[in-house]
Design an enzyme around this catalytic site. Structure first.
Site, mmCIF file in Angstrom:
data_model
loop_
_atom_site.group_PDB
_atom_site.id
_atom_site.type_symbol
_atom_site.label_atom_id
_atom_site.label_comp_id
_atom_site.label_asym_id
_atom_site.label_seq_id
_atom_site.Cartn_x
_atom_site.Cartn_y
_atom_site.Cartn_z
ATOM 1 N N ALA A 124 112.033 6.230 12.960
ATOM 2 C CA ALA A 124 111.946 4.836 13.021
ATOM 3 C C ALA A 124 113.912 3.782 13.624
ATOM 4 O O ALA A 124 113.101 3.424 14.033
ATOM 5 C CB ALA A 124 112.589 4.823 11.222
ATOM 6 N N CYS B 124 109.258 9.600 5.220
ATOM 7 C CA CYS B 124 109.124 9.830 3.629
ATOM 8 C C CYS B 124 107.817 9.489 2.773
ATOM 9 O O CYS B 124 107.788 10.020 2.338
ATOM 10 C CB CYS B 124 109.663 9.211 2.834
ATOM 11 S SG CYS B 124 110.834 7.276 4.087
ATOM 12 N N ASN C 32 115.771 2.238 9.992
ATOM 13 C CA ASN C 32 115.367 0.676 10.395
ATOM 14 C C ASN C 32 116.218 -0.333 10.469
ATOM 15 O O ASN C 32 116.362 -0.775 11.033
ATOM 16 C CB ASN C 32 114.448 0.331 9.007
ATOM 17 C CG ASN C 32 112.694 1.336 9.642
ATOM 18 O OD1 ASN C 32 112.164 -0.070 9.955
ATOM 19 N ND2 ASN C 32 112.196 1.916 9.667
ATOM 20 N N TRP D 40 115.219 -9.437 -22.671
ATOM 21 C CA TRP D 40 116.998 -9.669 -22.298
ATOM 22 C C TRP D 40 116.742 -8.155 -21.427
ATOM 23 O O TRP D 40 116.104 -7.084 -21.620
ATOM 24 C CB TRP D 40 117.965 -9.247 -22.824
ATOM 25 C CG TRP D 40 118.496 -9.617 -23.775
ATOM 26 C CD1 TRP D 40 118.596 -10.078 -25.492
ATOM 27 C CD2 TRP D 40 120.442 -9.974 -23.386
ATOM 28 N NE1 TRP D 40 119.284 -11.241 -25.604
ATOM 29 C CE2 TRP D 40 120.153 -11.399 -24.525
ATOM 30 C CE3 TRP D 40 121.219 -10.614 -22.291
ATOM 31 C CZ2 TRP D 40 121.494 -12.518 -24.193
ATOM 32 C CZ3 TRP D 40 121.981 -11.302 -22.611
ATOM 33 C CH2 TRP D 40 122.489 -12.066 -23.411
#
Lengths: 458, 458
Positions: free
Chosen positions: A12, A45, A307, A442
């Site tokens: 990456a 990942c 990244n 909420w």
């Protein structure tokens, strides 16, 4: 003259930097990337999901192949291991797959060597069938062990990779036990939320042995692990996953005299340049990132940082090649992380109780249970939100979330609040998205903010 | 002496304020609420889901009944319509269900009269079977029409209530047509995203007639609507839903000399107090809210604002009753909104192209298509994100999202960015949650930010 950039590591950070530098500097730069494996630009990942079967192949995790990078003008050399770095002569020594050693000079160097699983010095730990999970090759290796039709798995450690791998093992039909040093699994959340994680794990048939340490590994005559000895007794097993976290892969840098910090991470400035080493940048899982809350430089290996740091480093190196000032900077992190186990989503950002205490912050906290949608709406799920605020200035310093579908990504609201230094009072009144299929009136994060306000006093 | 608070309107804003004032001021305050209907504290936003059948009953939408409020010491009088307000004598005239008229004096007054559906002055519009959707009684009314087993529905207007009601009609098996003045449905998003909304609507069998206006309604001898005449011709129908938006229900206030603005909304200060009218507060769908981006005072009727404004007004009134200074303020809005049609989620925050132009902001914009999860992860869905930034200072001023499951709530990240005045450059580098089941390594909102950066220049 063309600026020569050498990159160590083709995942990456390395490839983001290389691609960015090429895009920005064009013919003004010549880039060579040395990568030990056969792969570039892959999603580490994603490995647990490949092992578990949700993702069909390792190739699916590859965002851009070496050949695709080459077509964009980057000289990618796979199977190439960098064995020495001389920052004075500005050169690398590289060993090819066939053993040939060559020397390469650079104007700029990017160290993007990544991280490696922590492998404690325990008897038998180098045995076969004992796997750390960090690279695509690691994924391929454990799948070879899985091809031997194991029945039992032991995961040592309960970080998010440990948990994701435990789930992968269950999905493959293995009888799975997690051996964990802590009181509750997944130390990225505080104990009361960790208990919910434990419940989710039990629910999918994973045995969790807390307050337990692995002591040694029993191997058969072929060197395959057959049991783990722990402080809670002996566990028969056919495969072992090491989920004890990772440390920066920085031996090469250390040998070159580059200082490292927390878990071996290389310290860099906001342009990802290594302080005191002109022409050397570093990015990704081998560096430290500045925690914006405490100011500490920490090793927080995540693909998203890799990244972004690659983009910053690539921009800075391109600027150097073009003789201009670099503009983009890496602004640090707020420790956001997210994972799931079965259908339970877990997320955190900022500091937990432990980290707040370590940073000597007097924190007020509250934990609330709300719903992911309006309570009356079909599919509304419970969501637990814990929030911490600094008593001295009422700023949000940490949020943790555990809940079912629709819970985890709400951590981004909290991450944004931390990022901008908002108080609980401000956060409670913000104009978040509301409609019955998406949220109660909420927002759960605001319910938590209101609970902290009550705790702090109005 | 006990402070006398009268509240006009017993839904979200009125009852939030009443409950807050009672909780804070206790015996120092005596509160009477006048509510026209039989209901209090209900979710008006849930009505389309009740009509569509996802929510079983109107009662399920009630968060707290009149009796529950009474048990907390609030005198709730349902079936009571306030017919006059005298701000000089500080008194209300109220008509009970049986026609009795009584007079009530106040120390503080809260106007929380809500909003009412826009009902243009067209021939036949008062016919039976033509429904606006704003109160629980409106929901009960349209369900009576639905009990007549209609086969066809026409929805006039394509705001989010119109869309949600169109979906509800389809779910009840009706042949449904939306008649809309605009180029594309759902003006809360720009045209290119509106096209995606149209596709989703067509996909579930809804006919959308754009650039079309309703002209009149044909009624049968019993007064029931049987057809809608439009600029695109005559449409047979059995039920009509008015989805043309709402305006503030502020006639009572206007008659008392209180000035109103956009769509009849009452202008209030940051404590929800009506300027120039000591002792009068207003909150919820009858007031204007300050747009934090443009500074305009706009009528933005949403349950989430009503609750927050009720909390602010209740806190201020309690402070008045206790003779202290109010602390909590309503900080304005960034125009966040979210809805869904079928399995397509739609969200926006801040300004669209139209609003940016109206505010004379020179905006750069970019639209990107990303995925809701890592591209290789099962269930990854396309998500379109459009972002606008002010060219003069690179600040994010608006974001729109259309996509499938897991898309809409990402608008909260954008809302937080707008709230804190972040630039696209800052937003692109923030530490958002990343794991393959939740997000690609660059969050879709950050992908959009990067596209705008490219547009603006690095």
């Amino acid at each position: 003259m063309t600026h020569r950039l050498l990159v160590i590591g083709g995942d990456a950070a390395g490839m983001s930097a290389a691609a960015t530098a090429k895009r920005r500097a064009g013919d003004a730069i010549a880039i060579t990337v040395f990568e030990r494996s056969a792969w570039t630009s892959y999603s580490a990942c994603g490995i647990p999901y490949w092992v578990g079967g949700a993702v069909a192949s390792g190739g699916a995790l590859v965002a851009r192949t070496p050949e695709e990078h080459r077509r964009r003008g980057i000289d990618v050399r796979t199977g190439s291991t960098v064995i020495a770095l001389d920052p004075v002569r500005r050169s690398l020594e590289v060993r090819d797959e066939d053993g040939t050693i060559s020397s390469h000079d650079y104007d700029s160097l990017l160290i993007a060597t990544g991280a490696e699983p922590v492998r404690p010095d325990l008897p038998g730990i180098m045995g076969r069938g004992i796997h750390g999970i960090q690279t695509l090759d690691d994924g391929a290796e454990i799948l070879k062990t899985m091809a031997r039709a194991p029945r039992r798995a032991v995961v040592v450690g309960s970080g998010y990779i440990g948990l994701e791998m435990a789930e992968a093992c269950v999905q493959r039909g293995l009888d799975t036990t997690v051996v964990d040093r802590g009181e509750t699994p997944l130390q990225m959340v505080d104990a009361e939320l960790g208990e919910q994680v434990r419940t989710a794990m039990s629910g999918m048939g994973i045995t969790v042995l807390s307050n337990t340490e692995a002591l040694s590994f029993e191997l058969d005559e072929d060197g395959w692990a057959t049991a783990v000895h722990t402080t809670a007794g002996r566990l028969d097993t056919d495969v072992v996953v090491l989920g004890l976290g990772v440390s920066a892969r920085s031996k090469l840098a250390v040998a070159a005299g580059i200082p490292v910090g927390h878990r071996g991470g290389i310290r860099v400035d906001e342009h990802q340049q290594v302080a005191g080493f002109d022409g050397i940048w570093a990015a990704g899982d081998c560096v430290l990132s500045r925690d914006r809350i405490t100011g500490e430089h920490l090793h927080i290996p995540l693909g998203t940082h890799a990244n972004k740091q690659g983009l910053v480093a690539g921009t800075a190196i391109a600027a150097r090649a073009m003789g201009i000032e670099p503009t983009l900077t890496f602004p640090g992190v707020v420790r956001t992380a997210v994972t799931k186990i079965c259908d339970v989503e877990i997320a955190r950002t900022g500091l937990g109780e432990r980290e707040a205490k370590a940073a000597s912050i007097d924190a007020a906290s509250a934990t609330v249970v709300a719903t992911t949608k309006a309570g009356y709406f079909p599919g509304a799920e419970p969501i637990t939100v814990k929030m911490l605020a600094d008593r001295s200035n009422r700023r949000v310093i940490g949020v943790q979330i555990v809940g079912k579908a629709g819970s985890a990504l709400r951590i981004d609201t909290a991450a944004m609040a931390l990022w901008s230094g908002l108080t609980v009072d401000e956060l409670a009144m913000i104009d978040l998205a509301y409609a019955p299929p998406f949220s109660p009136v909420w927002d759960p994060v605001q319910v938590a903010a209101r609970a902290v306000i009550k705790e702090l006093g109005y």
